[in-house]
Motif scaffolding. Sequence first.
Motif, PDB file in Angstrom:
ATOM      1  N   GLU A 130     -75.896 -72.781 -66.900  1.00  0.00           N
ATOM      2  CA  GLU A 130     -75.240 -72.422 -65.653  1.00  0.00           C
ATOM      3  C   GLU A 130     -75.263 -70.917 -65.418  1.00  0.00           C
ATOM      4  N   ILE A 131     -75.086 -70.127 -66.481  1.00  0.00           N
ATOM      5  CA  ILE A 131     -75.161 -68.667 -66.343  1.00  0.00           C
ATOM      6  C   ILE A 131     -76.557 -68.253 -65.887  1.00  0.00           C
ATOM      7  N   LEU A 132     -77.570 -68.844 -66.507  1.00  0.00           N
ATOM      8  CA  LEU A 132     -78.942 -68.547 -66.101  1.00  0.00           C
ATOM      9  C   LEU A 132     -79.181 -68.946 -64.656  1.00  0.00           C
ATOM     10  N   ARG A 133     -78.689 -70.127 -64.270  1.00  0.00           N
ATOM     11  CA  ARG A 133     -78.902 -70.598 -62.901  1.00  0.00           C
ATOM     12  C   ARG A 133     -78.290 -69.630 -61.900  1.00  0.00           C
ATOM     13  N   GLN A 134     -77.047 -69.204 -62.157  1.00  0.00           N
ATOM     14  CA  GLN A 134     -76.389 -68.287 -61.236  1.00  0.00           C
ATOM     15  C   GLN A 134     -77.141 -66.968 -61.136  1.00  0.00           C
ATOM     16  N   ARG A 135     -77.607 -66.468 -62.264  1.00  0.00           N
ATOM     17  CA  ARG A 135     -78.304 -65.183 -62.255  1.00  0.00           C
ATOM     18  C   ARG A 135     -79.629 -65.275 -61.515  1.00  0.00           C
ATOM     19  N   TYR A 136     -80.425 -66.307 -61.808  1.00  0.00           N
ATOM     20  CA  TYR A 136     -81.707 -66.461 -61.121  1.00  0.00           C
ATOM     21  C   TYR A 136     -81.501 -66.738 -59.634  1.00  0.00           C
ATOM     22  N   GLU A 137     -80.457 -67.491 -59.307  1.00  0.00           N
ATOM     23  CA  GLU A 137     -80.192 -67.791 -57.903  1.00  0.00           C
ATOM     24  C   GLU A 137     -79.847 -66.519 -57.133  1.00  0.00           C
ATOM     25  N   GLU A 138     -79.006 -65.681 -57.717  1.00  0.00           N
ATOM     26  CA  GLU A 138     -78.645 -64.425 -57.054  1.00  0.00           C
ATOM     27  C   GLU A 138     -79.872 -63.547 -56.849  1.00  0.00           C
ATOM     28  N   GLN A 139     -80.705 -63.449 -57.868  1.00  0.00           N
ATOM     29  CA  GLN A 139     -81.915 -62.648 -57.747  1.00  0.00           C
ATOM     30  C   GLN A 139     -82.851 -63.209 -56.681  1.00  0.00           C
ATOM     31  N   ALA A 140     -82.967 -64.536 -56.618  1.00  0.00           N
ATOM     32  CA  ALA A 140     -83.838 -65.160 -55.620  1.00  0.00           C
ATOM     33  C   ALA A 140     -83.341 -64.891 -54.210  1.00  0.00           C
ATOM     34  N   TYR A 141     -82.024 -65.026 -54.007  1.00  0.00           N
ATOM     35  CA  TYR A 141     -81.467 -64.732 -52.685  1.00  0.00           C
ATOM     36  C   TYR A 141     -81.697 -63.270 -52.308  1.00  0.00           C
TER      37      TYR A 141
END
Length: 468
Positions: A130-141
Amino acid sequence: MVKKVFLLTVMLFAAAGLRAQKQQVMLDKVVAVVGSSSILYSEVDEYARNMVAQRLAEGYTTDRDPHNEALEALLTQKLLYNQALIDSVDISAADIQTRVEEQLQNMIDEEGSIPKLEAKHHMPIFNLREILRQRYEEQAYASSMQAEVVNKVSIIPGEVERYYKHIDKDSLPLIADQYVYAQITRFPRTMTEAKQRTRERLLDLRERVITGQAKFENLARMYSQDPGTAMRGGEMEPTPLASLDQAFADALAELKPGQISEVVETQYGFHIIQSLEKRGNIYRFRHILLRPVYTTDELSTELNFLDSLVTEIRRDSITFEQAALRYSDDASSKMNGGIVSNHDVLERFNAFDAKLTVTKFLKEDFGRYKSLDDYNALSRLHVGEISDAYLTEDMMGNQMAKVVKLVQIIPTHVASLNEDYLRLEEMALTAKQEKAFREWLTKKIDGMYVYIDPEFRGGAFENKHWVK
């Protein structure tokens, strides 16, 4: 098509972010807030250390305080992320999921097992995911938001000329050695048989899915030759039909969700397609791509043919230009004596004017757009010499035999408007995009809630509007 985009460099590596997560017990201090996003000192510290390490590895440093630079980069990323949510910017959830699983698997492999990974980070694997998902999602946005801003910027020839005239001549780039070359390419004469073998392989995969022996996405991961989608089970980003190859689009349009197409041939190879969903004119789908594969004997036949042809050219029994016209399978060069045009550079710079035809290749152009096999062959030749035959692939990944002739080497020189227009156009466009982004960023900073802890306001921010 490769787009020119001045994108924010994201240096918060996923694994580093997890290390920062462990430090929050001791360093759980909010140093800044942008919109609804907070920035912890642990994030800034980890970002700064990674940034310094990366620059040292690349052989350079800067005078700017790394923590101040890291804080401003994070402020920018958080603002982009918050604005992307406001503007409902699209990102690929499938791509994020793939990146998360790849990173997580790398971390598991590094530690040796899931229990060892969980013990190292003091948390269960689903929390790590979940931490990885949030971080990659923020970077993608953030990246998508910045791309939306800079991709609206275009440039016209007059602006390139003005840029060239006003730029400090000491700032003009050196253009490295460039190569002009000709080629003769040969696909195996057994292409029909190889295509039929490929069709039969895909029909077998299709049958396995239809009969329930296997899932489409699992077969895509195992067999698809599309590197961009194979790890995602063959799923592409939602897209309109107009952006797809015509034959591919026609087949997809006929499918209902869940259905699988017959074998479809496109310029990229052969596909089977599974429709997933249609919303308006946007389609979600999976595909499996296979390209014809030849036997060693089939490829050797073309190598031997070209080697014999090279012998005849070296004996002056036939000119290279005549041989290219008569025997080459490359329609785009055979009528021009085999001279190769840098179509990929033209596409990269959105330049399609006939006067801008480019036949010059930098070494980096081979690595980025063409096979390095060509560069390796050319680098061993003197001007006017012809290589021996070698095996390589075209841009679509199709196997073939080839010989090349080094026509000219253009020595390293300072960029000029006449000789290096497209390179200067890229510089001018990048400068214009950077200016447009800075102006956009300043406007958004002024309109969004930004708080920086007084202890961290004293740094030299490039954008003075951060400190309100």
